[in-house]
Design a protein around this motif. Structure first.
Motif, PDB file in Angstrom:
ATOM      1  N   VAL B 112      52.041 -80.935 -58.213  1.00 30.64           N
ATOM      2  CA  VAL B 112      52.452 -82.419 -57.055  1.00 30.64           C
ATOM      3  C   VAL B 112      54.399 -82.614 -57.492  1.00 30.64           C
ATOM      4  CG1 VAL B 112      52.429 -85.317 -57.022  1.00 30.64           C
ATOM      5  CG2 VAL B 112      49.625 -83.640 -57.295  1.00 30.64           C
ATOM      6  N   LEU B 113      55.103 -82.727 -58.405  1.00 28.99           N
ATOM      7  CA  LEU B 113      56.256 -83.089 -59.436  1.00 28.99           C
ATOM      8  C   LEU B 113      57.389 -81.861 -58.377  1.00 28.99           C
ATOM      9  CD1 LEU B 113      57.524 -85.377 -61.066  1.00 28.99           C
ATOM     10  CD2 LEU B 113      57.755 -83.843 -62.710  1.00 28.99           C
ATOM     11  N   ALA B 114      56.972 -81.220 -58.219  1.00 25.60           N
ATOM     12  CA  ALA B 114      57.744 -79.746 -57.537  1.00 25.60           C
ATOM     13  C   ALA B 114      57.943 -80.327 -55.650  1.00 25.60           C
ATOM     14  CB  ALA B 114      57.312 -78.363 -57.566  1.00 25.60           C
ATOM     15  N   GLY B 115      56.632 -80.725 -55.524  1.00 24.35           N
ATOM     16  CA  GLY B 115      56.872 -80.861 -54.082  1.00 24.35           C
ATOM     17  C   GLY B 115      58.089 -81.989 -53.872  1.00 24.35           C
ATOM     18  N   THR B 116      57.959 -83.116 -54.811  1.00 26.71           N
ATOM     19  CA  THR B 116      59.213 -84.358 -54.683  1.00 26.71           C
ATOM     20  C   THR B 116      60.566 -83.369 -54.582  1.00 26.71           C
ATOM     21  OG1 THR B 116      59.172 -84.870 -57.178  1.00 26.71           O
ATOM     22  CG2 THR B 116      57.394 -86.172 -55.619  1.00 26.71           C
ATOM     23  N   GLY B 117      61.122 -82.725 -54.712  1.00 25.27           N
ATOM     24  CA  GLY B 117      61.868 -81.791 -55.265  1.00 25.27           C
ATOM     25  C   GLY B 117      62.536 -82.072 -56.656  1.00 25.27           C
ATOM     26  N   SER B 118      62.045 -82.098 -57.162  1.00 24.20           N
ATOM     27  CA  SER B 118      62.130 -82.645 -59.216  1.00 24.20           C
ATOM     28  C   SER B 118      62.788 -81.372 -58.908  1.00 24.20           C
ATOM     29  CB  SER B 118      61.184 -82.967 -59.375  1.00 24.20           C
ATOM     30  OG  SER B 118      61.272 -82.689 -60.938  1.00 24.20           O
ATOM     31  N   VAL B 119      63.798 -80.745 -59.920  1.00 23.51           N
ATOM     32  CA  VAL B 119      63.923 -79.828 -60.653  1.00 23.51           C
ATOM     33  C   VAL B 119      63.884 -79.452 -61.487  1.00 23.51           C
ATOM     34  CG1 VAL B 119      66.030 -78.631 -61.709  1.00 23.51           C
ATOM     35  CG2 VAL B 119      66.608 -80.297 -59.458  1.00 23.51           C
ATOM     36  N   GLU B 120      62.960 -79.968 -62.607  1.00 30.06           N
ATOM     37  CA  GLU B 120      62.560 -80.181 -63.712  1.00 30.06           C
ATOM     38  C   GLU B 120      60.980 -79.825 -63.482  1.00 30.06           C
ATOM     39  OE1 GLU B 120      63.975 -83.688 -62.834  1.00 30.06           O
ATOM     40  OE2 GLU B 120      65.473 -83.311 -64.799  1.00 30.06           O
ATOM     41  N   GLY B 121      60.474 -80.211 -62.050  1.00 26.98           N
ATOM     42  CA  GLY B 121      58.949 -80.241 -61.846  1.00 26.98           C
ATOM     43  C   GLY B 121      58.771 -78.214 -61.529  1.00 26.98           C
ATOM     44  N   LEU B 122      60.182 -78.410 -60.504  1.00 27.49           N
ATOM     45  CA  LEU B 122      60.707 -76.670 -60.302  1.00 27.49           C
ATOM     46  C   LEU B 122      60.556 -75.711 -61.017  1.00 27.49           C
ATOM     47  CD1 LEU B 122      62.567 -77.636 -56.857  1.00 27.49           C
ATOM     48  CD2 LEU B 122      60.561 -76.012 -56.449  1.00 27.49           C
ATOM     49  N   ILE B 123      61.223 -75.782 -62.122  1.00 21.26           N
ATOM     50  CA  ILE B 123      61.864 -74.765 -63.469  1.00 21.26           C
ATOM     51  C   ILE B 123      60.614 -74.407 -64.044  1.00 21.26           C
ATOM     52  CG2 ILE B 123      62.403 -75.229 -65.713  1.00 21.26           C
ATOM     53  CD1 ILE B 123      65.112 -76.090 -64.863  1.00 21.26           C
ATOM     54  N   PHE B 124      59.751 -76.425 -64.198  1.00 24.84           N
ATOM     55  CA  PHE B 124      58.283 -75.680 -64.803  1.00 24.84           C
ATOM     56  C   PHE B 124      57.454 -74.921 -64.172  1.00 24.84           C
ATOM     57  CE2 PHE B 124      53.811 -76.719 -65.836  1.00 24.84           C
ATOM     58  CZ  PHE B 124      53.773 -76.916 -67.116  1.00 24.84           C
ATOM     59  N   ILE B 125      57.918 -74.958 -62.370  1.00 23.54           N
ATOM     60  CA  ILE B 125      56.189 -74.483 -61.330  1.00 23.54           C
ATOM     61  C   ILE B 125      56.857 -72.616 -61.789  1.00 23.54           C
ATOM     62  CG2 ILE B 125      55.591 -73.938 -59.369  1.00 23.54           C
ATOM     63  CD1 ILE B 125      53.932 -76.035 -60.608  1.00 23.54           C
TER      64      ILE B 125
END
Lengths: 141, 141
Positions: B112-125
């Motif tokens: 969900v966080l990555a879907g908001t465009g969060s860099v942190e979320g994307l790195i984690f994913i």
């Protein structure tokens, strides 16, 4: 001591009911367990229709914040900006969820709702380790 | 429309609903998850209510489905058949708990966080997906 300024009982319960409804619908309609790690990993290794519904589920999850944005501003998300830590945590969560056959959704929600002892063992393990980890990081280091 | 379209459509809606539930519950905010895991500090019990709400609804669905010959979209109910509490289950869950406790992210909220465009979320994913693939690679060998 309870953190009354951050405790949000109403929205937590309503959000939980929505998550439960999503799990219930995926089970009653598709006959599949809403385990996020298994579904996401399955978008790579399954084929045909088994792959399609998994991709659709992950897409829905990723796009959910867009639907939310049409109705209300996004709630704040405070996450560490330490990229190395995020990468390490992501790797641990990925390896752990796959090796342990599930995560907070598959074991913690669906597994406990099925009264599975295996999922209870998994949930108690990851909850316990997470609590100890936070204790060490916040109070000992 | 063919059956697999309905299966994907319902999975997509379930993914959306799951994500909206996480956002509503505040669970897409890692700080709130860590507030639950930090039992020695000021404790935010919200996550417990999320799980109680979700498990209650899912429990009814699993219980009710035992009387149904197949799912509503005419697929076989995919009951998980593993019941043994094994070493990989516990070791994997422990690694998962360590990663979860380090940053407060697990697969659903991270997507969900990555879907908001969060860099942190994307790195984690990205690293979570690498973790999935690593386990699948070594288990296939």
């Amino acid at each position: 001591m309870i953190d009354w300024t951050h405790f949000t009982p109403e929205s937590a319960l309503v959000g939980g009911l929505m998550i439960g409804l999503a799990c219930a619908l995926l089970w009653l309609l598709n006959g599949r367990i809403a385990g996020i790690s298994g579904i996401t990993a399955g978008t790579f290794i399954s084929a045909g229709t088994e792959r399609n519904w998994r991709q659709a589920f992950v897409l829905g999850l990723v796009l959910s914040s867009w639907l939310w944005l049409m109705m209300a501003p996004l709630p704040v998300a405070e996450v560490t900006g330490n990229y190395g830590l995020l990468a390490a945590a992501g790797l641990l969560v990925g390896i752990g969820a796959r090796l342990g056959s599930g995560c907070t959704s598959g074991h913690g929600v669906c597994g406990l709702a099925r009264l599975s002892m295996r999922s209870l063992a998994a949930t108690l393990t990851f909850m316990g380790v997470a609590v100890v980890t936070v204790f060490i990081v916040r109070h000992l280091l | 429309m063919k059956k697999h379209w309905f299966l994907s459509l319902s999975a997509f809606i379930c993914g959306l609903l799951f994500g909206l539930g996480l956002l509503m519950a505040g669970m897409a905010n890692p700080a709130k998850v860590l507030g639950f895991l930090d039992i020695a500090g000021l404790w935010d019990p919200s996550l417990a209510l999320v799980m109680i709400g979700a498990i209650a609804i899912a429990f009814v669905a699993f219980w009710y489905s035992k009387k149904m010959p197949q799912s509503l979209l005419k697929t076989k109910f995919n009951w998980p058949d593993a019941t043994a509490i094994t070493r990989p289950l516990l070791a994997g869950s422990a690694l998962f708990g360590l990663g979860w406790g380090l940053v407060g992210l697990c697969p659903g909220p991270a997507l969900v966080l990555a879907g908001t465009g969060s860099v942190e979320g994307l790195i984690f994913i990205v690293f979570m997906l690498i973790g999935f693939r690593l386990v699948d690679y070594f288990q296939a060998k």
